[in-house]
Enzyme design. Structure first.
Site, PDB file in Angstrom:
ATOM      1  N   ARG A 165       0.863  -1.177   0.000  1.00 37.50           N
ATOM      2  CA  ARG A 165       0.000   0.000   0.000  1.00 37.50           C
ATOM      3  C   ARG A 165       0.902   1.229   0.000  1.00 37.50           C
ATOM      4  O   ARG A 165       2.050   1.169   0.439  1.00 37.50           O
ATOM      5  CB  ARG A 165      -0.890   0.011   1.237  1.00 37.50           C
ATOM      6  N   LYS A 188      -2.682  -2.896   7.675  1.00 48.38           N
ATOM      7  CA  LYS A 188      -3.920  -2.440   8.305  1.00 48.38           C
ATOM      8  C   LYS A 188      -4.211  -3.227   9.578  1.00 48.38           C
ATOM      9  O   LYS A 188      -4.005  -4.439   9.631  1.00 48.38           O
ATOM     10  CB  LYS A 188      -5.096  -2.614   7.335  1.00 48.38           C
ATOM     11  N   HIS A 256      -2.812   3.119  -6.093  1.00 49.89           N
ATOM     12  CA  HIS A 256      -3.359   1.855  -5.581  1.00 49.89           C
ATOM     13  C   HIS A 256      -3.569   0.861  -6.711  1.00 49.89           C
ATOM     14  O   HIS A 256      -3.560  -0.353  -6.483  1.00 49.89           O
ATOM     15  CB  HIS A 256      -4.676   2.130  -4.858  1.00 49.89           C
ATOM     16  N   ARG A 259      -0.884  -1.683  -7.004  1.00 48.22           N
ATOM     17  CA  ARG A 259      -1.032  -2.823  -6.079  1.00 48.22           C
ATOM     18  C   ARG A 259      -2.006  -3.841  -6.664  1.00 48.22           C
ATOM     19  O   ARG A 259      -1.785  -5.052  -6.589  1.00 48.22           O
ATOM     20  CB  ARG A 259      -1.499  -2.298  -4.726  1.00 48.22           C
ATOM     21  N   HIS A 282      -4.476  -9.395   3.039  1.00 50.04           N
ATOM     22  CA  HIS A 282      -5.933  -9.398   3.108  1.00 50.04           C
ATOM     23  C   HIS A 282      -6.410 -10.346   4.202  1.00 50.04           C
ATOM     24  O   HIS A 282      -5.882 -11.441   4.370  1.00 50.04           O
ATOM     25  CB  HIS A 282      -6.533  -9.846   1.774  1.00 50.04           C
ATOM     26  N   TYR A 291     -10.049  -8.140  -5.552  1.00 49.81           N
ATOM     27  CA  TYR A 291      -8.880  -7.301  -5.779  1.00 49.81           C
ATOM     28  C   TYR A 291      -8.169  -7.635  -7.078  1.00 49.81           C
ATOM     29  O   TYR A 291      -7.682  -6.757  -7.785  1.00 49.81           O
ATOM     30  CB  TYR A 291      -7.913  -7.529  -4.609  1.00 49.81           C
TER      31      TYR A 291
END
Length: 312
Positions: A165, A188, A256, A259, A282, A291
């Site tokens: 990210r 995250k 993004h 990615r 994830h 994604y």
């Protein structure tokens, strides 16, 4: 203190704060997520206070009806809130209501029965292999100084070559250099993962550091702005904006998107979906499927090739 918080009883303010602290301590939610949750729930409770008059107290949540929920959704719609944002707010409200109901032992069935509006999930659009390569090459030519061009290329290479990210790439420190064959990334929610680093990414970062006029220090950001401070996300967004204009790429060609491209190109080359899930950090395989923007046929091929029961 915000206008919304003034409409809440002291008990409700304390409960909301305690819930948010728990999200941060137990679930590892980021500061950005905590702020968004607090804003969502605070606005809803403020609406209830205005809708019924007085301040929103703990017991008022137990008295919420389906009519109240419909009125809230109509109020949000009238304010211009879209389906996706409304669904996110409802999710925050349900999470808080469940937590509070467990503590106070009251019924919140009207809140839990409220259905989120349907919205079409936009699939991310990865760049083609050639377009991704062109972006990396042109990034070095957009700046007045050689070292800033090398820096921008290095950041974009980490996004495309390692699937980082933007915040993760810009969150690297001087002590992370020189890059080894693997990086330990804190993503995250504080989730940690190990990401392999391709030689091209190692070389890109090394070339930037060799040209950077600011000395690399262990406790300083790896990627520096012109004056030596931390490089901003906005700058990287601007680099991609300029690149896509020069290359004639669509507006979906964002940082993004690199990615997304990393994951899609890996999968297209025969990569394992579970392994790609781990590389991206994830929490669920479903996120990875969305994604990578792969078609159902390709997913079924992977399923039949890798799932044990598919051969039984």
């Amino acid at each position: 203190m915000s206008a919304t918080s003034l409409q809440l009883s002291a008990g409700m303010r304390d409960a909301l704060q305690l819930w948010l602290q728990g999200l941060h301590a137990l679930d590892g939610a980021s500061e950005h997520t905590i702020t968004a949750y607090g804003h969502d729930v605070g606005q809803f409770l403020g609406f209830l206070a205005g809708h019924h008059g007085g301040s929103a107290g703990l017991r008022q949540l137990a008295d919420v009806t389906q009519s109240d929920m419909r009125a809230w959704m109509a109020w949000e719609r009238a304010a211009g809130l879209g389906s996706r944002s409304l669904a996110r707010k409802l999710s925050s409200i349900k999470s808080f209501a469940r937590w509070l109901a467990d503590r106070e032992a009251f019924d919140i069935s009207a809140i839990l029965a409220t259905r989120a509006p349907r919205f079409s999930r936009k699939l991310p659009r990865p760049l083609s292999t050639d377009a991704a390569r062109d972006v990396l090459e042109i990034a070095a030519l957009q700046t007045r100084e050689d070292w800033t061009g090398l820096r921008d290329t290095a950041v974009l290479t980490l996004l495309y070559g390692c699937g980082l990210r933007v915040s993760e790439a810009l969150g690297l420190w001087g002590r992370d250099a020189p890059l080894r064959e693997a990086l330990r990334i804190h993503g995250k929610g504080g989730k940690e993962r190990v990401v392999p680093v391709l030689p091209v990414a190692q070389q890109a970062v090394a070339a930037y550091l060799a040209a950077c006029p600011h000395p690399n220090a262990p406790d300083a950001p790896l990627f520096r702005g012109t004056r030596g401070g931390a490089l901003s996300r906005r700058h990287i967004a601007k680099v991609m904006e300029q690149a896509r204009m020069q290359l004639g790429l669509p507006a979906t060609a964002t940082p993004h998107a690199l990615r997304h491209s990393f994951a899609t190109h890996l999968l297209g080359a025969g990569g394992d979906l579970r392994a790609i899930q781990e590389l991206l950090g994830h929490a669920s395989l479903q996120s990875t499927q969305v994604y990578t923007a792969v078609d159902a046929g390709r997913l079924m091929e992977i399923y039949h090739a890798s799932h044990p029961r598919a051969h039984g």
